[in-house]
Scaffold this motif. Sequence first.
Motif, short mmCIF file in Angstrom:
data_model
loop_
_atom_site.label_atom_id
_atom_site.label_comp_id
_atom_site.label_asym_id
_atom_site.label_seq_id
_atom_site.Cartn_x
_atom_site.Cartn_y
_atom_site.Cartn_z
N LYS A 99 0.83 -1.20 0.00
CA LYS A 99 0.00 0.00 0.00
C LYS A 99 0.87 1.25 0.00
O LYS A 99 0.59 2.22 -0.71
CB LYS A 99 -0.95 -0.02 1.20
CG LYS A 99 -2.20 0.82 0.99
CD LYS A 99 -3.16 0.72 2.14
CE LYS A 99 -4.14 -0.42 1.97
NZ LYS A 99 -5.17 -0.43 3.05
N ILE A 150 -7.78 1.14 -2.91
CA ILE A 150 -7.56 -0.16 -2.28
C ILE A 150 -7.73 -0.11 -0.77
O ILE A 150 -7.51 -1.10 -0.08
CB ILE A 150 -6.18 -0.77 -2.64
CG1 ILE A 150 -5.06 0.16 -2.22
CG2 ILE A 150 -6.11 -1.09 -4.12
CD1 ILE A 150 -3.68 -0.40 -2.48
N SER A 151 -8.09 1.06 -0.23
CA SER A 151 -8.36 1.15 1.21
C SER A 151 -9.87 1.20 1.41
O SER A 151 -10.47 2.25 1.28
CB SER A 151 -7.74 2.43 1.79
OG SER A 151 -6.41 2.56 1.38
N TRP A 201 -2.49 -7.19 -5.93
CA TRP A 201 -3.79 -6.63 -5.54
C TRP A 201 -4.48 -7.58 -4.57
O TRP A 201 -5.09 -7.15 -3.59
CB TRP A 201 -4.71 -6.43 -6.75
CG TRP A 201 -4.27 -5.45 -7.79
CD1 TRP A 201 -4.22 -5.66 -9.12
CD2 TRP A 201 -3.85 -4.09 -7.59
NE1 TRP A 201 -3.79 -4.54 -9.78
CE2 TRP A 201 -3.56 -3.56 -8.87
CE3 TRP A 201 -3.68 -3.29 -6.46
CZ2 TRP A 201 -3.10 -2.26 -9.06
CZ3 TRP A 201 -3.24 -1.99 -6.64
CH2 TRP A 201 -2.95 -1.49 -7.93
N SER A 240 -15.15 -4.70 2.87
CA SER A 240 -13.95 -5.38 2.41
C SER A 240 -14.16 -5.88 0.98
O SER A 240 -15.27 -5.94 0.48
CB SER A 240 -13.62 -6.55 3.32
OG SER A 240 -14.65 -7.50 3.24
N PHE A 241 -13.02 -6.21 0.36
CA PHE A 241 -13.08 -6.75 -1.00
C PHE A 241 -13.02 -8.26 -0.94
O PHE A 241 -12.23 -8.82 -0.17
CB PHE A 241 -11.89 -6.25 -1.81
CG PHE A 241 -11.87 -4.76 -2.00
CD1 PHE A 241 -12.75 -4.14 -2.88
CD2 PHE A 241 -10.96 -3.97 -1.29
CE1 PHE A 241 -12.72 -2.77 -3.07
CE2 PHE A 241 -10.94 -2.59 -1.47
CZ PHE A 241 -11.82 -1.99 -2.35
N LEU A 256 -12.98 -5.01 -6.34
CA LEU A 256 -11.97 -4.00 -6.68
C LEU A 256 -11.66 -4.19 -8.17
O LEU A 256 -11.27 -5.28 -8.59
CB LEU A 256 -10.70 -4.20 -5.85
CG LEU A 256 -9.53 -3.30 -6.23
CD1 LEU A 256 -9.82 -1.85 -5.86
CD2 LEU A 256 -8.24 -3.76 -5.57
N THR A 308 -5.45 -6.52 -0.67
CA THR A 308 -6.85 -6.39 -0.27
C THR A 308 -7.34 -7.59 0.53
O THR A 308 -8.39 -7.52 1.16
CB THR A 308 -7.78 -6.28 -1.50
OG1 THR A 308 -7.55 -7.44 -2.33
CG2 THR A 308 -7.50 -5.04 -2.29
#
Lengths: 438, 325, 200
Positions: free
Chosen positions: A124, A146-147, A189, A153-154, A261, A193
């Motif tokens: 990050k 991505i936050s 990614w 959540s993802f 995402l 995540t």
Amino acid sequence: MGLRTFVGGVHPAPSKGRTGDSPVVTAPLPQKVVIPLAQGGAPCDPLVKVGDKVQVGQKIGESQAFVSAPVHASISGNVTAIEPVACPNGRTSLAVVIESDGNDIWLNTTGGSSLDAMSPADIKGLVREAGLVGMGGAMFPTHVKISPPPGKSFDAVIINGAECEPYLTCDQRLLVEETESIVLGLKAWLKVTGAKKGYIGIEDNKREAIAAIKAAVTEEKDIEVVPLMTKFPQGSEKQLIASILGREVPSGGLPVDAGALVQNVGTTYALSQAITAGKPLVERVVTVTGTPLKKPLNIRTRIGTLFSDLLSFCELDGEIGKLISGGPMMGIAQTRADVPVLKGTSGILVLSPQEARPLPERACIRCGRCVDACPIGLIPTLLDQYCRHEMWEQATQGHVADCIECGSCAYVCPSKRHLVPALRLGKAEVMAQRRRKK
Amino acid sequence: MADKNILLSEGELLVSSSPHIRAEETVDWLMWQVVIALLPAAISSVYFFGFRSLFLMVLGVATAVLTEAAVEKALGKEITIKDGSAAVTGLLLAFNVPANAPWWLVVLGAIFAIAVVKQTFGGLGYNFVNPALTARAFLLAAWPQYLAGNFPLPLDTITGATPLAILDGTAAGTLPSYLDLFLGNVGGVLGETSALALLVGGLYLIWQKVIDWRTPVAFIGTVAVLSWAFGGNGGLFTGDPLYHVLAGGLMLGAFFMATDYVTSPVTPKGRLGFGVGCGIITVLIRLWGGYPEGVSYSILLMNLLVPFLERWTVPRVYGTKSAQA
Amino acid sequence: MKKLWNIFFNGIINENPTLRLVIGMCAPLAVTTTVANGFWMGVAVIFVLTASNILISALRKIVPDQIRIPIFVVVIATFTTVADLSLKAIQPDIHAKLGVFVPLIVVNCIILARAEAFASKNNVLDSAVDGMGMAIGFTLALILLATIREVLGNGTWWGIRVLPAGFEPAIVMILPPGAFVCLGYLLGGLNLLTGKTGEN
């Protein structure tokens, strides 16, 4: 088996033939770059002053705001000016102008690492330091994307390889040529995540890209390649999530509300470059194409290169009717050719005067094509009337704020109505009213 | 990158909003497609009813086009006759009169359709009822002696009852065979008799994606089901759906009039409902109404309901549970 | 004198009750199938409107505000009865054709509107002229509408054949739809002539 897709949409001619199979070439080093300080989120404050010597990859702008990504020098040389310039996204931004010293000296940054050695927090941090933004055009800072907000959540990451815009082929070429890097980026990614599953959605007319990625992920059980129906706007975030996951982003919500995402191919490639080579985002692949160009190309170019330089490189031969930053469906027409390539500039499209001639607008004949085409399920022709007559209440009830401005309605309209500007106006007004109420 | 001569100064480039490419379909193309699709029916009409039929069709088109040009000229608007919409209206109007109708009937009908129904409300796109059908209703109310009763029989100089009038019991005669009905070898107005020719034209329009299949399928399907259920003398489900589908103006109405863009709903479900509504009203008029045929009035009545149909059938918006309020 | 002329013409053009204010529409639409019907209907209205305007204006100072409407209606009803019975005596045929529309003048909103808006606020002479102007405007509109409908729908004017025998009348013109179409074009035409089209 039917290909996965979404409701609505249109089928413009892909027009990708001239550049789809031509490998990415690297443009000669520009003599001058113009690097706007507002490239994603809040504008950066300059970290250099006129006369400073800079090296490639040196941070030249940063902001204290969270929703902002830093910018880096893309060539080595002298800062000759810090001045406001017109950007291809229609805004004006303070920009750092660098004259090249011709040596292309890179700043020795972190030097690169490996994904396994990095924690999610490291990644990050790197994402922000490398100045990553959404490279499909919107340029939203990636570290923000991505936050997830607290409590959300993802569970899935989607690499957007749809590239549904006609003419553009830069993502397609990256998928073919930098397959390993893209897969590495996707894994990063997933790691950052904590999502379980990664998808790579590619329109099924890009056979070579699908084959290349499929071959690269045979061992990966968490990554699935999803061929998608070739249809515009397949690459729109909301439509991609619907096609691949069968979920919908709630009206007024964000993709994270659907647990997804979505990342651009270019951004994913840039992330893997940052991880393995320690390179910040200083270059990108741009498709430069259009009938007036003798040599349309996918060009690896430094951020801040002027459009005019790239057009000369592609041997402009003929009159320009319209110069577009981006694709023909959602790109922005330019008033001048001396604007710089931004991090989000995926293509430069040149239309001949014949192709660009304005078509007269006629009365709506209520054929209903726009209703069939709208991927959101709006009734564009009614919203068009509401917005033109400033009937904001009706426009709000008609969900004008959900319009993604994809232009499908205007594309199919036999009366050639200017639906997009009308709806854009309505959207802006409705959003402003909403803000005032809060 | 030696030459920098492509630096353009402001104003040389065309700037407009996205999208920068447009589909090839234009209003003109769509309207001329409808004219092409009407040709088989026009040809069969000339075959069955002779050259007077051709004369009336040419007269209808010419009057409609001239009226459109004259009204637009008088109102200082752009002349839009080449978009083909006036030609379609004129041809459809001629399709709605019998071969023995006086020439001035077609002329007055075309003038009424264009000047009163279409241009008074603002021209193409703004008329809320179908111009050709409204003109037909006007002619029927003004000169009923020419548009109700006996029509010329094909390939002949005598007149006789239409199949629906015989079926209805309002006229004497023997019912023609299914084959004659299908080919168009029956009495009726110019354009309605040949189900075959109309089907060819209608399918061409669906294939070219000019019209939506929903309206004609819903319309014809509803007529078939309801006439089967209620059209018989021996109780429920003893009717003759095939006869009801082939006879009268159903094919013409379902493929060419109910699908008129301007006066039908823009939503897909709305078009389905529009077709069903037309079918219900048609059967109501045919079985229990004062006229033997109800296609044109059913479409006109449904035209008036279009705003409601559109309100009831808004599509579901992405990311919302149900249709918007 | 000029003021009286203005009041008089106001009812004929600028505030023509039928073609401009579009009030009291039931008689114009229903009785204009022939010019004779329209004319006699107009005569009845001229009498009732003028007479009731005069009387209401004369009484305006002594009528209590709270019960003015019932009083207006009684006045109007009185004159309407006079008109109805007189018409029956003079033109029994026409009276039979007009049927209920003569007694219905009682509730014709033109008459109540003039009583309320003009006669109850102005002197007797002005009120008489206003009533006359309004009623003549009404009558002219009726005759105009009836002329178009009778000529096109029957080929005659006041019963006299004006179009050649070969003309086949458009029956729709003497049916209700004909009245609406005709009235629409007359309204539009008047707006066009007086330049009142477009955004107001």
